[in-house]
Design a protein around this motif. Sequence first.
Motif, PDB file in Angstrom:
ATOM      1  N   ALA A   1      19.658  -2.919  -3.090  1.00  0.00           N
ATOM      2  CA  ALA A   1      20.861  -2.100  -2.894  1.00  0.00           C
ATOM      3  C   ALA A   1      21.383  -1.548  -4.221  1.00  0.00           C
ATOM      4  CB  ALA A   1      21.950  -2.901  -2.185  1.00  0.00           C
ATOM      5  N   ALA A   2      21.090  -2.241  -5.309  1.00  0.00           N
ATOM      6  CA  ALA A   2      21.521  -1.778  -6.634  1.00  0.00           C
ATOM      7  C   ALA A   2      20.555  -0.738  -7.205  1.00  0.00           C
ATOM      8  CB  ALA A   2      21.641  -2.961  -7.589  1.00  0.00           C
ATOM      9  N   GLY A   3      19.486  -0.439  -6.464  1.00  0.00           N
ATOM     10  CA  GLY A   3      18.564   0.614  -6.888  1.00  0.00           C
ATOM     11  C   GLY A   3      17.237   0.137  -7.446  1.00  0.00           C
ATOM     12  N   ALA A   4      16.972  -1.159  -7.395  1.00  0.00           N
ATOM     13  CA  ALA A   4      15.707  -1.669  -7.925  1.00  0.00           C
ATOM     14  C   ALA A   4      14.564  -1.385  -6.952  1.00  0.00           C
ATOM     15  CB  ALA A   4      15.804  -3.170  -8.180  1.00  0.00           C
ATOM     16  N   SER A   5      13.454  -0.932  -7.508  1.00  0.00           N
ATOM     17  CA  SER A   5      12.258  -0.695  -6.700  1.00  0.00           C
ATOM     18  C   SER A   5      11.500  -2.002  -6.506  1.00  0.00           C
ATOM     19  CB  SER A   5      11.353   0.321  -7.407  1.00  0.00           C
ATOM     20  OG  SER A   5      10.801  -0.257  -8.589  1.00  0.00           O
ATOM     21  N   ASP A   6      10.570  -1.988  -5.559  1.00  0.00           N
ATOM     22  CA  ASP A   6       9.740  -3.177  -5.357  1.00  0.00           C
ATOM     23  C   ASP A   6       8.907  -3.468  -6.609  1.00  0.00           C
ATOM     24  OD1 ASP A   6      10.775  -3.640  -2.849  1.00  0.00           O
ATOM     25  OD2 ASP A   6       9.103  -2.693  -1.783  1.00  0.00           O
ATOM     26  N   GLU A   7       8.489  -2.432  -7.327  1.00  0.00           N
ATOM     27  CA  GLU A   7       7.752  -2.634  -8.569  1.00  0.00           C
ATOM     28  C   GLU A   7       8.624  -3.374  -9.593  1.00  0.00           C
ATOM     29  OE1 GLU A   7       5.156  -0.144 -11.892  1.00  0.00           O
ATOM     30  OE2 GLU A   7       6.560   0.963 -10.616  1.00  0.00           O
ATOM     31  N   GLU A   8       9.863  -2.939  -9.735  1.00  0.00           N
ATOM     32  CA  GLU A   8      10.770  -3.595 -10.683  1.00  0.00           C
ATOM     33  C   GLU A   8      11.068  -5.032 -10.269  1.00  0.00           C
ATOM     34  OE1 GLU A   8      13.351   0.178 -12.352  1.00  0.00           O
ATOM     35  OE2 GLU A   8      13.687  -0.488 -10.280  1.00  0.00           O
ATOM     36  N   ILE A   9      11.282  -5.243  -8.994  1.00  0.00           N
ATOM     37  CA  ILE A   9      11.549  -6.595  -8.488  1.00  0.00           C
ATOM     38  C   ILE A   9      10.355  -7.502  -8.769  1.00  0.00           C
ATOM     39  CG2 ILE A   9      11.858  -7.964  -6.378  1.00  0.00           C
ATOM     40  CD1 ILE A   9      13.496  -5.491  -5.308  1.00  0.00           C
ATOM     41  N   THR A  10       9.169  -6.995  -8.518  1.00  0.00           N
ATOM     42  CA  THR A  10       7.951  -7.762  -8.759  1.00  0.00           C
ATOM     43  C   THR A  10       7.803  -8.090 -10.238  1.00  0.00           C
ATOM     44  OG1 THR A  10       6.921  -6.722  -6.844  1.00  0.00           O
ATOM     45  CG2 THR A  10       5.443  -7.762  -8.433  1.00  0.00           C
ATOM     46  N   GLU A  11       8.075  -7.117 -11.100  1.00  0.00           N
ATOM     47  CA  GLU A  11       7.988  -7.361 -12.540  1.00  0.00           C
ATOM     48  C   GLU A  11       9.037  -8.374 -13.008  1.00  0.00           C
ATOM     49  OE1 GLU A  11       7.753  -3.934 -15.110  1.00  0.00           O
ATOM     50  OE2 GLU A  11       6.217  -3.009 -13.850  1.00  0.00           O
ATOM     51  N   VAL A  12      10.228  -8.327 -12.425  1.00  0.00           N
ATOM     52  CA  VAL A  12      11.247  -9.325 -12.778  1.00  0.00           C
ATOM     53  C   VAL A  12      10.706 -10.727 -12.507  1.00  0.00           C
ATOM     54  CG1 VAL A  12      13.500 -10.285 -12.130  1.00  0.00           C
ATOM     55  CG2 VAL A  12      13.275  -7.834 -12.577  1.00  0.00           C
ATOM     56  N   ILE A  13      10.078 -10.921 -11.367  1.00  0.00           N
ATOM     57  CA  ILE A  13       9.505 -12.232 -11.043  1.00  0.00           C
ATOM     58  C   ILE A  13       8.454 -12.611 -12.092  1.00  0.00           C
ATOM     59  CG2 ILE A  13       8.179 -13.560  -9.333  1.00  0.00           C
ATOM     60  CD1 ILE A  13       9.553 -11.679  -7.190  1.00  0.00           C
ATOM     61  N   GLY A  14       7.634 -11.645 -12.483  1.00  0.00           N
ATOM     62  CA  GLY A  14       6.640 -11.891 -13.530  1.00  0.00           C
ATOM     63  C   GLY A  14       7.277 -12.265 -14.856  1.00  0.00           C
ATOM     64  N   HIS A  15       8.363 -11.579 -15.209  1.00  0.00           N
ATOM     65  CA  HIS A  15       9.061 -11.894 -16.464  1.00  0.00           C
ATOM     66  C   HIS A  15       9.716 -13.269 -16.409  1.00  0.00           C
ATOM     67  CE1 HIS A  15       8.530  -8.411 -19.007  1.00  0.00           C
ATOM     68  NE2 HIS A  15       8.574  -7.674 -17.915  1.00  0.00           N
ATOM     69  N   VAL A  16      10.235 -13.635 -15.268  1.00  0.00           N
ATOM     70  CA  VAL A  16      10.797 -14.985 -15.135  1.00  0.00           C
ATOM     71  C   VAL A  16       9.686 -16.005 -15.377  1.00  0.00           C
ATOM     72  CG1 VAL A  16      11.848 -16.664 -13.560  1.00  0.00           C
ATOM     73  CG2 VAL A  16      12.718 -14.312 -13.640  1.00  0.00           C
ATOM     74  N   ALA A  17       8.542 -15.798 -14.753  1.00  0.00           N
ATOM     75  CA  ALA A  17       7.429 -16.735 -14.930  1.00  0.00           C
ATOM     76  C   ALA A  17       6.987 -16.806 -16.392  1.00  0.00           C
ATOM     77  CB  ALA A  17       6.253 -16.333 -14.033  1.00  0.00           C
ATOM     78  N   LEU A  18       6.874 -15.658 -17.046  1.00  0.00           N
ATOM     79  CA  LEU A  18       6.495 -15.610 -18.460  1.00  0.00           C
ATOM     80  C   LEU A  18       7.502 -16.369 -19.313  1.00  0.00           C
ATOM     81  CD1 LEU A  18       4.691 -14.417 -20.769  1.00  0.00           C
ATOM     82  CD2 LEU A  18       6.268 -12.464 -20.765  1.00  0.00           C
ATOM     83  N   ASN A  19       8.769 -16.152 -19.044  1.00  0.00           N
ATOM     84  CA  ASN A  19       9.805 -16.803 -19.839  1.00  0.00           C
ATOM     85  C   ASN A  19       9.949 -18.288 -19.522  1.00  0.00           C
ATOM     86  OD1 ASN A  19      11.094 -14.763 -21.713  1.00  0.00           O
ATOM     87  ND2 ASN A  19      10.956 -13.634 -19.796  1.00  0.00           N
ATOM     88  N   VAL A  20       9.703 -18.677 -18.288  1.00  0.00           N
ATOM     89  CA  VAL A  20       9.684 -20.105 -17.972  1.00  0.00           C
ATOM     90  C   VAL A  20       8.557 -20.770 -18.760  1.00  0.00           C
ATOM     91  CG1 VAL A  20       9.158 -21.801 -16.155  1.00  0.00           C
ATOM     92  CG2 VAL A  20      10.843 -19.993 -15.743  1.00  0.00           C
ATOM     93  N   LEU A  21       7.404 -20.117 -18.835  1.00  0.00           N
ATOM     94  CA  LEU A  21       6.292 -20.658 -19.622  1.00  0.00           C
ATOM     95  C   LEU A  21       6.726 -20.895 -21.066  1.00  0.00           C
ATOM     96  CD1 LEU A  21       3.340 -21.339 -20.373  1.00  0.00           C
ATOM     97  CD2 LEU A  21       2.965 -18.868 -20.608  1.00  0.00           C
ATOM     98  N   THR A  22       7.311 -19.888 -21.692  1.00  0.00           N
ATOM     99  CA  THR A  22       7.681 -20.045 -23.102  1.00  0.00           C
ATOM    100  C   THR A  22       8.852 -21.010 -23.264  1.00  0.00           C
ATOM    101  OG1 THR A  22       9.078 -18.044 -23.087  1.00  0.00           O
ATOM    102  CG2 THR A  22       6.764 -17.791 -23.771  1.00  0.00           C
ATOM    103  N   ASN A  23       9.811 -20.976 -22.351  1.00  0.00           N
ATOM    104  CA  ASN A  23      10.940 -21.910 -22.434  1.00  0.00           C
ATOM    105  C   ASN A  23      10.456 -23.347 -22.352  1.00  0.00           C
ATOM    106  OD1 ASN A  23      13.415 -20.053 -20.392  1.00  0.00           O
ATOM    107  ND2 ASN A  23      12.530 -19.547 -22.370  1.00  0.00           N
ATOM    108  N   TYR A  24       9.666 -23.643 -21.349  1.00  0.00           N
ATOM    109  CA  TYR A  24       9.184 -25.005 -21.160  1.00  0.00           C
ATOM    110  C   TYR A  24       8.274 -25.420 -22.309  1.00  0.00           C
ATOM    111  CZ  TYR A  24      10.857 -25.146 -16.272  1.00  0.00           C
ATOM    112  OH  TYR A  24      11.606 -25.151 -15.129  1.00  0.00           O
ATOM    113  N   PHE A  25       7.413 -24.510 -22.753  1.00  0.00           N
ATOM    114  CA  PHE A  25       6.516 -24.836 -23.855  1.00  0.00           C
ATOM    115  C   PHE A  25       7.316 -25.186 -25.110  1.00  0.00           C
ATOM    116  CE2 PHE A  25       4.064 -23.958 -27.625  1.00  0.00           C
ATOM    117  CZ  PHE A  25       2.930 -24.720 -27.393  1.00  0.00           C
TER     118      PHE A  25
END
Length: 178
Positions: free
Chosen positions: A139-163
């Motif tokens: 509803a805020a205007g995010a595309s499915d591509e952007e939403i999918t990339e956000v999930i990817g960025h969360v995963a990437l950052n969880v990796l570095t945070n936990y590491f």
Amino acid sequence: MSTLPLIDPVTATGKTADLLAAVQRGLGVTPNMTKAMANAPALLDGYLALSGALSKGALKAATRERLALAVAQDNACDYCLSAHSYLAEHAAKLSADDITAARKGSNDDPKIAALLTFAVTVNTARGSVSAHDLDLVRAAGASDEEITEVIGHVALNVLTNYFNKAAAVDIDFPVVTA
């Protein structure tokens, strides 16, 4: 003090040397995180590959830095808060106020604010987001591509945070704490 040895790029050999040289070329420095990850070249290679692929996506660098800050704050990772505060200011040219807002998961732009809120939800819910969460970010205007990339960025950052937390990597940026 780091609980894993930091691999010196000068004495590294083979694949490890190649990966650390790539980090140096790309950033102009070789951060302690990558030196610690170099204990397992497969991990460093995977991290660099995912980070590189996502950097070519739909989300702009400033948004990617905001996402990293929001997730690092949520996971209380001082190394990543320090690194991404520095990168947000010097590479993405975000103001101090914008960096502070990103750490809180907020932004004046409704779409960026929704992306940050969604990222924090993905992180806190460990991926178990609801249809309502998706409806809000769309509803805020995010595309499915952007939403999918956000999930990817969360995963990437969880990796570095936990590491960084697990390896107690020494912070080699101006220190910022959660």
